[in-house]
Design a protein around this motif. Structure first.
Motif, PDB file in Angstrom:
ATOM      1  N   LEU A  43       1.162  -0.802  -0.028  1.00 17.64           N
ATOM      2  CA  LEU A  43      -0.513   0.336  -0.014  1.00 17.64           C
ATOM      3  C   LEU A  43       0.630   1.098  -0.038  1.00 17.64           C
ATOM      4  N   VAL A  44       1.470   1.406   1.117  1.00 18.23           N
ATOM      5  CA  VAL A  44       2.819   2.197   0.761  1.00 18.23           C
ATOM      6  C   VAL A  44       3.484   2.476  -0.197  1.00 18.23           C
ATOM      7  N   ARG A  45       4.140   1.486  -1.636  1.00 19.25           N
ATOM      8  CA  ARG A  45       4.621   1.824  -2.901  1.00 19.25           C
ATOM      9  C   ARG A  45       3.444   1.944  -3.233  1.00 19.25           C
ATOM     10  N   ALA A  46       2.044   1.530  -2.929  1.00 15.36           N
ATOM     11  CA  ALA A  46       1.467   2.057  -4.134  1.00 15.36           C
ATOM     12  C   ALA A  46       1.354   3.616  -4.527  1.00 15.36           C
ATOM     13  N   ARG A  47       0.916   4.138  -2.772  1.00 12.77           N
ATOM     14  CA  ARG A  47       0.308   5.565  -2.546  1.00 12.77           C
ATOM     15  C   ARG A  47       1.569   5.801  -3.003  1.00 12.77           C
ATOM     16  N   THR A  48       2.879   5.664  -2.448  1.00 13.45           N
ATOM     17  CA  THR A  48       4.110   6.643  -3.484  1.00 13.45           C
ATOM     18  C   THR A  48       4.367   6.377  -4.718  1.00 13.45           C
ATOM     19  N   ALA A  49       3.529   5.806  -5.952  1.00  8.90           N
ATOM     20  CA  ALA A  49       3.772   5.819  -6.831  1.00  8.90           C
ATOM     21  C   ALA A  49       2.818   6.395  -7.533  1.00  8.90           C
ATOM     22  N   LEU A  50       1.717   6.818  -6.831  1.00 11.37           N
ATOM     23  CA  LEU A  50       0.580   7.788  -7.822  1.00 11.37           C
ATOM     24  C   LEU A  50       0.949   9.088  -7.292  1.00 11.37           C
ATOM     25  N   VAL A  51       1.658   9.788  -6.000  1.00 11.48           N
ATOM     26  CA  VAL A  51       1.937  10.945  -5.212  1.00 11.48           C
ATOM     27  C   VAL A  51       3.355  11.049  -6.306  1.00 11.48           C
ATOM     28  N   ASP A  52       4.457  10.275  -6.627  1.00  8.49           N
ATOM     29  CA  ASP A  52       5.399  10.511  -8.259  1.00  8.49           C
ATOM     30  C   ASP A  52       4.881  10.418  -9.220  1.00  8.49           C
ATOM     31  N   SER A  53       3.962   9.722 -10.088  1.00  5.50           N
ATOM     32  CA  SER A  53       3.315   9.929 -11.322  1.00  5.50           C
ATOM     33  C   SER A  53       2.409  11.291 -10.522  1.00  5.50           C
ATOM     34  N   THR A  54       2.104  11.572 -10.213  1.00  2.39           N
ATOM     35  CA  THR A  54       0.811  12.822 -10.546  1.00  2.39           C
ATOM     36  C   THR A  54       1.660  13.826 -10.488  1.00  2.39           C
ATOM     37  N   TYR A  55       2.922  14.031  -9.427  1.00  2.00           N
ATOM     38  CA  TYR A  55       4.067  15.365  -9.545  1.00  2.00           C
ATOM     39  C   TYR A  55       4.815  15.148 -11.090  1.00  2.00           C
ATOM     40  N   GLY A  56       5.211  13.862 -11.201  1.00  2.00           N
ATOM     41  CA  GLY A  56       5.846  13.717 -12.831  1.00  2.00           C
ATOM     42  C   GLY A  56       5.437  14.010 -13.873  1.00  2.00           C
ATOM     43  N   TYR A  57       3.741  14.253 -13.555  1.00  2.69           N
ATOM     44  CA  TYR A  57       2.983  14.532 -14.815  1.00  2.69           C
ATOM     45  C   TYR A  57       2.968  16.070 -14.867  1.00  2.69           C
ATOM     46  N   ARG A  58       2.824  16.687 -13.962  1.00  5.55           N
ATOM     47  CA  ARG A  58       2.978  18.468 -13.990  1.00  5.55           C
ATOM     48  C   ARG A  58       4.540  18.582 -14.153  1.00  5.55           C
ATOM     49  N   ASP A  59       5.656  17.547 -13.758  1.00  3.07           N
ATOM     50  CA  ASP A  59       6.850  17.780 -14.068  1.00  3.07           C
ATOM     51  C   ASP A  59       6.711  17.999 -15.286  1.00  3.07           C
ATOM     52  N   ALA A  60       6.329  17.416 -16.467  1.00  2.00           N
ATOM     53  CA  ALA A  60       7.033  16.437 -17.725  1.00  2.00           C
ATOM     54  C   ALA A  60       6.349  17.877 -18.028  1.00  2.00           C
ATOM     55  N   ILE A  61       4.992  18.261 -17.865  1.00  2.22           N
ATOM     56  CA  ILE A  61       3.789  19.258 -18.680  1.00  2.22           C
ATOM     57  C   ILE A  61       4.567  20.804 -18.136  1.00  2.22           C
ATOM     58  N   ALA A  62       5.585  21.289 -17.395  1.00  4.76           N
ATOM     59  CA  ALA A  62       6.480  22.248 -16.929  1.00  4.76           C
ATOM     60  C   ALA A  62       7.610  22.235 -17.715  1.00  4.76           C
ATOM     61  N   ASN A  63       8.477  20.753 -18.262  1.00  7.63           N
ATOM     62  CA  ASN A  63       9.217  20.955 -19.024  1.00  7.63           C
ATOM     63  C   ASN A  63       9.033  21.170 -20.134  1.00  7.63           C
ATOM     64  N   LEU A  64       7.596  20.314 -20.807  1.00  3.15           N
ATOM     65  CA  LEU A  64       7.244  21.178 -22.444  1.00  3.15           C
ATOM     66  C   LEU A  64       7.173  22.169 -22.762  1.00  3.15           C
ATOM     67  N   GLN A  65       6.780  22.773 -21.456  1.00  4.30           N
ATOM     68  CA  GLN A  65       6.250  24.438 -21.401  1.00  4.30           C
ATOM     69  C   GLN A  65       7.746  24.833 -21.796  1.00  4.30           C
ATOM     70  N   ARG A  66       9.006  24.855 -21.134  1.00  2.77           N
ATOM     71  CA  ARG A  66      10.140  25.354 -21.177  1.00  2.77           C
ATOM     72  C   ARG A  66      10.635  24.838 -22.335  1.00  2.77           C
ATOM     73  N   ALA A  67       9.945  23.484 -22.732  1.00  4.83           N
ATOM     74  CA  ALA A  67      10.864  23.462 -24.343  1.00  4.83           C
ATOM     75  C   ALA A  67      10.701  23.981 -25.562  1.00  4.83           C
ATOM     76  N   VAL A  68       8.842  24.331 -24.951  1.00  4.68           N
ATOM     77  CA  VAL A  68       8.667  24.968 -26.769  1.00  4.68           C
ATOM     78  C   VAL A  68       8.897  26.526 -26.267  1.00  4.68           C
ATOM     79  N   GLY A  69       8.457  26.980 -24.810  1.00  3.45           N
ATOM     80  CA  GLY A  69       8.570  28.332 -24.537  1.00  3.45           C
ATOM     81  C   GLY A  69       7.593  29.133 -24.089  1.00  3.45           C
TER      82      GLY A  69
END
Length: 435
Positions: free
Chosen positions: A403-429
């Protein structure tokens, strides 16, 4: 005096309290980005470079304007100089003992072949490149602010995950102790859950330390004291990226600040090379002046005089210096063209990688949500089995870990998605990549 000091202390305490309250005011991600853009050291340094480049443009423009100087001169000799022409007449002064003069001089460079114009337009190209570098620094500051903001929120949620694990283990320990008192469970079960609780508390402490470090790093990104209290507003849901990869790549090649800066530097090198090619052409300089001498005397002495001069210079031989400078300028231009092409390819790759990371992160969220649902159900069944006496403490402990691993994975993937969006915004400019 003591009353005044007391009032002063109250005022200072009130001011400190208001500052602390302001510092602890919850920040949105947009406010964090705005503060980072205004305070980031890289942005401030780039802005200083841009101001210098603007001054260089003004300096280049000044080369087309006339130069005006005023010179004042005073000379005193040991004695005046005289000459006797007729012994019956007084001697004639040909140089007074004092001489004073004021001269107004004007010189003008005539840009016959546009060399100065190329210098001005080249300086302007460098200024525009410096402005693009400022925009690039702003984009980088925005990305760091977003990443730091999301790191704090991620760390806060992981503290929540650790708290949930502690609560779960405490419940298992309570049940184990109760079953042990009833003789339905061995003392080993109690000891096992006590050890697991100690481990969970240690992991919670580590999560809290990670949160403190994330807040300090976030404050550093905002260029403020690292001990400033941090309270953040959790952002709303992120919309999906609707634009196709081809459109985002085209936008990046057109608007990405470092691409713009590279193109401006190429423009400068082109103008510089053309200016060097014209170094061997004739140059025309005009000058004129007015001189006033109030103490004029003697033979041919004049109180005022004026002159005008035109000088046309034809370079004949410079030992090959001009040709060498042209070769250097052409090589610099070729290098700038190569760097622009290289930068363009790198941006295309960066945009594609960031776009694929967004797609991958979005799918990871879906996978993590299903994994969390399965982990919660597994823990529920393990508890029922243990309380019914058919399950083991190991089975229950494993379910808690999953359960701890699953919750951690969801937290990481949720904020990983937001990080990926931020990096795409920076890449496009640009920020607007969703429509």
């Amino acid at each position: 005096m003591n009353g005044f000091n007391g009032k002063l202390k109250l005022v200072l305490l009130a001011a400190a309290a208001s500052v602390a309250a302001f510092a602890a005011e919850p920040l949105t991600i947009e406010e964090a980005v705005r503060i980072a853009k205004a305070n980031a050291y890289e942005v401030l340094a780039a802005q200083a470079d841009s101001r210098r480049a603007r001054a260089v443009v003004s300096e280049a423009k000044g080369s087309l304007l006339p130069t005006v100087t005023v010179d004042g001169q005073y000379t005193r000799f040991a004695a005046e100089s005289t000459v006797v022409i007729n012994s019956k007449e007084p001697p004639i002064v040909i140089r007074p003992i004092d001489q004073k003069s004021v001269a107004l001089n004007l010189s003008q460079r005539v840009d016959i072949f546009g060399v100065a114009g190329l210098a001005i337009s080249g300086a302007r190209a460098l200024f525009l490149a410096s402005e693009a570098i400022v925009a690039s620094a702003v984009n980088d500051a925005a990305l760091r602010a977003k990443s730091g903001f999301l790191d704090v929120l991620r760390a806060e949620e992981l503290v929540g995950v650790a708290d949930e694990r502690i609560a779960n283990v405490q419940e298992e320990l309570r049940v184990a102790r109760l079953k042990n008192q009833e003789g339905a469970a061995a003392k080993f079960d109690v000891i096992r859950f006590e050890a697991e609780l100690a481990t969970a508390e240690q992991e919670r402490l580590q999560a809290a330390n990670t949160l403190d470090l994330a807040k300090a790093a976030f404050n550093e990104v905002l260029a403020r004291d690292i001990s400033t209290p941090v309270e953040l507003v959790k952002p709303g849901p992120v919309p999906a990226v609707a634009r196709p990869l081809a459109d985002l790549t085209e936008l990046a090649l057109q608007q990405r600040p470092d691409i713009v800066a590279a193109a401006r530097r190429l423009d400068y090198q082109n103008r510089y090379r053309r200016a060097r090619q014209k170094d061997g052409l004739p140059a025309l300089n005009l000058s004129g002046g007015i001189t006033y001498n109030p103490d004029a005397g003697g033979l041919g002495g004049m109180q005022s005089d004026a002159s005008a001069t035109a000088v046309l210079s034809f370079p004949l031989f410079d030992g090959g210096t001009r040709r060498a400078r042209v070769s250097q300028a052409r090589a610099d231009e070729d290098r700038a063209r190569i760097l622009l092409a290289q930068q363009s390819r790198a941006v295309e790759k960066e945009v594609k990688q960031a776009y694929l990371n967004v797609e991958s992160a979005r799918q990871q969220i879906e996978t993590a949500e299903k994994g969390l649902e399965l982990a919660r159900e597994t823990l529920r069944i393990a508890r029922i089995r243990y309380e019914a006496g058919v399950g083991t403490p190991l089975e229950l402990s494993d379910a808690n870990v999953v359960l701890v691993r699953a919750r951690t994975a969801l937290v990481d993937s949720t904020y990983g998605y937001r990080d990926a969006i931020a990096n795409l915004q920076r890449a496009v400019g640009i920020e607007e990549i969703f429509v």
